[in-house]
Scaffold this motif. Structure first.
Motif, PDB file in Angstrom:
ATOM      1  N   ALA A  64       0.824  -1.211   0.000  1.00 50.51           N
ATOM      2  CA  ALA A  64       0.000   0.000   0.000  1.00 50.51           C
ATOM      3  C   ALA A  64       0.858   1.259   0.000  1.00 50.51           C
ATOM      4  O   ALA A  64       0.468   2.283  -0.587  1.00 50.51           O
ATOM      5  N   ARG A  65       2.010   1.207   0.644  1.00 52.11           N
ATOM      6  CA  ARG A  65       2.874   2.389   0.632  1.00 52.11           C
ATOM      7  C   ARG A  65       3.324   2.732  -0.781  1.00 52.11           C
ATOM      8  O   ARG A  65       3.390   3.904  -1.161  1.00 52.11           O
ATOM      9  N   LEU A  66       3.601   1.712  -1.577  1.00 53.35           N
ATOM     10  CA  LEU A  66       3.997   1.954  -2.966  1.00 53.35           C
ATOM     11  C   LEU A  66       2.799   2.384  -3.810  1.00 53.35           C
ATOM     12  O   LEU A  66       2.922   3.249  -4.686  1.00 53.35           O
ATOM     13  N   GLY A  80      -6.050   8.654   4.059  1.00 53.18           N
ATOM     14  CA  GLY A  80      -7.161   9.284   4.751  1.00 53.18           C
ATOM     15  C   GLY A  80      -8.486   9.124   4.043  1.00 53.18           C
ATOM     16  O   GLY A  80      -9.483   9.753   4.435  1.00 53.18           O
ATOM     17  N   LEU A  81      -8.539   8.286   3.012  1.00 57.33           N
ATOM     18  CA  LEU A  81      -9.772   8.091   2.245  1.00 57.33           C
ATOM     19  C   LEU A  81     -10.642   7.006   2.871  1.00 57.33           C
ATOM     20  O   LEU A  81     -10.144   6.084   3.513  1.00 57.33           O
ATOM     21  N   GLU A 111      -7.417  -6.037   2.203  1.00 58.56           N
ATOM     22  CA  GLU A 111      -6.298  -5.652   3.057  1.00 58.56           C
ATOM     23  C   GLU A 111      -5.536  -4.482   2.449  1.00 58.56           C
ATOM     24  O   GLU A 111      -5.130  -3.548   3.154  1.00 58.56           O
ATOM     25  N   LEU A 112      -5.339  -4.513   1.127  1.00 56.08           N
ATOM     26  CA  LEU A 112      -4.669  -3.400   0.451  1.00 56.08           C
ATOM     27  C   LEU A 112      -5.474  -2.115   0.583  1.00 56.08           C
ATOM     28  O   LEU A 112      -4.920  -1.043   0.851  1.00 56.08           O
ATOM     29  N   LEU A 159      -4.321   1.245   2.426  1.00 54.36           N
ATOM     30  CA  LEU A 159      -4.264   2.443   1.594  1.00 54.36           C
ATOM     31  C   LEU A 159      -5.135   3.554   2.183  1.00 54.36           C
ATOM     32  O   LEU A 159      -4.760   4.735   2.152  1.00 54.36           O
ATOM     33  N   GLY A 160      -6.284   3.175   2.738  1.00 50.97           N
ATOM     34  CA  GLY A 160      -7.147   4.159   3.367  1.00 50.97           C
ATOM     35  C   GLY A 160      -6.463   4.842   4.540  1.00 50.97           C
ATOM     36  O   GLY A 160      -6.604   6.058   4.741  1.00 50.97           O
TER      37      GLY A 160
END
Length: 239
Positions: free
Chosen positions: A100-102, A147-148, A137-138, A142-143
């Protein structure tokens, strides 16, 4: 921490010792192939050289997708395949944090306007087998980074399809045709916001296109797509 002493952090790919958890060692990280500009503004496919901001890839011209934009963090190569396989089949949901960081960086254009993150759903029977949905999970990871909002129930898979691996492009499309449905209150839950679908690997796009068409038919305003890895014909590995 005591936990780090008992279980020292290791590379997510090769298990070599690392200084912090949930990372790749320097060698494996260097082996990843990030997808960066210049790229097709619609499909997110990388170009060898910059040909202008509005030039589309051959794929986008020949077969325009129903979604607006697709972005992926890395090319699907050996390291990416190992990470995806461990996340998907190896009971390693914590790998989603690294991926998710990428994705957060690769999809930075898509976060404007407060869209909703929606994971590609698994059929309930398959999710029970795996214990979790890797795309879910991704999306959750990512949220937290962006912040989404995440709505894992906006789309559901109503038909248990066979695995896409090994199917032709046409076979993948037939496999997922009619496999998805939206939540009965989709319009209320989405409130007119753009939807960003989250998946682990973009191969032919058959699944994401099927989900996109289902959402648009139900009244969604617009749909974009992000994934951790992207299969590019002629580059790295097939799937």
């Amino acid at each position: 921490m005591l936990l780090d002493l008992a279980y020292p952090p290791v590379c997510l790919n090769c298990d070599a010792p690392t200084s912090t958890p949930d990372v790749l060692c320097a060698i494996c990280f260097k082996a990843l192939r990030p997808i960066t500009a210049p790229l097709c503004p619609v499909m997110g496919l990388p170009f060898e050289v910059s040909l202008g901001p509005d030039l589309l890839s051959a794929e986008a011209i020949a077969d325009p997708p129903p979604f607006g934009r697709a972005r992926a963090a890395v090319l699907y190569n050996e390291v990416a395949r190992t990470l995806v396989s461990r996340l998907k089949y190896g009971d390693r949901p914590e790998l989603a944090r690294f991926c998710a960081r990428l994705i957060a960086g690769a999809g930075h254009e898509l976060w404007m306007g407060d869209p909703i993150l929606v994971p590609i759903p698994l059929h309930p029977a398959r999710q029970r087998e795996r214990r979790y949905n890797q795309s879910g999970e991704l999306a959750q990871a990512l949220g937290k980074l962006t912040g989404l909002d995440v709505d894992a129930d906006l789309v559901r898979r109503i038909r248990k399809t066979r695995q896409q691996v090994g199917l032709s492009g046409d076979g993948r499309q037939r496999n997922v045709a009619g496999a998805f449905a939206v939540h009965p209150d989709m319009l209320v839950r989405s409130r007119g916001r753009r939807i960003v679908l989250v998946d682990d690997v973009y191969t032919t796009g058959a699944t994401t296109k099927a989900v996109t068409r289902t959402l648009l038919k139900a009244g969604a305003e617009a749909v974009d797509v992000v994934s951790f890895a992207r299969v590019v014909i002629g580059a790295e590995l097939p799937i």
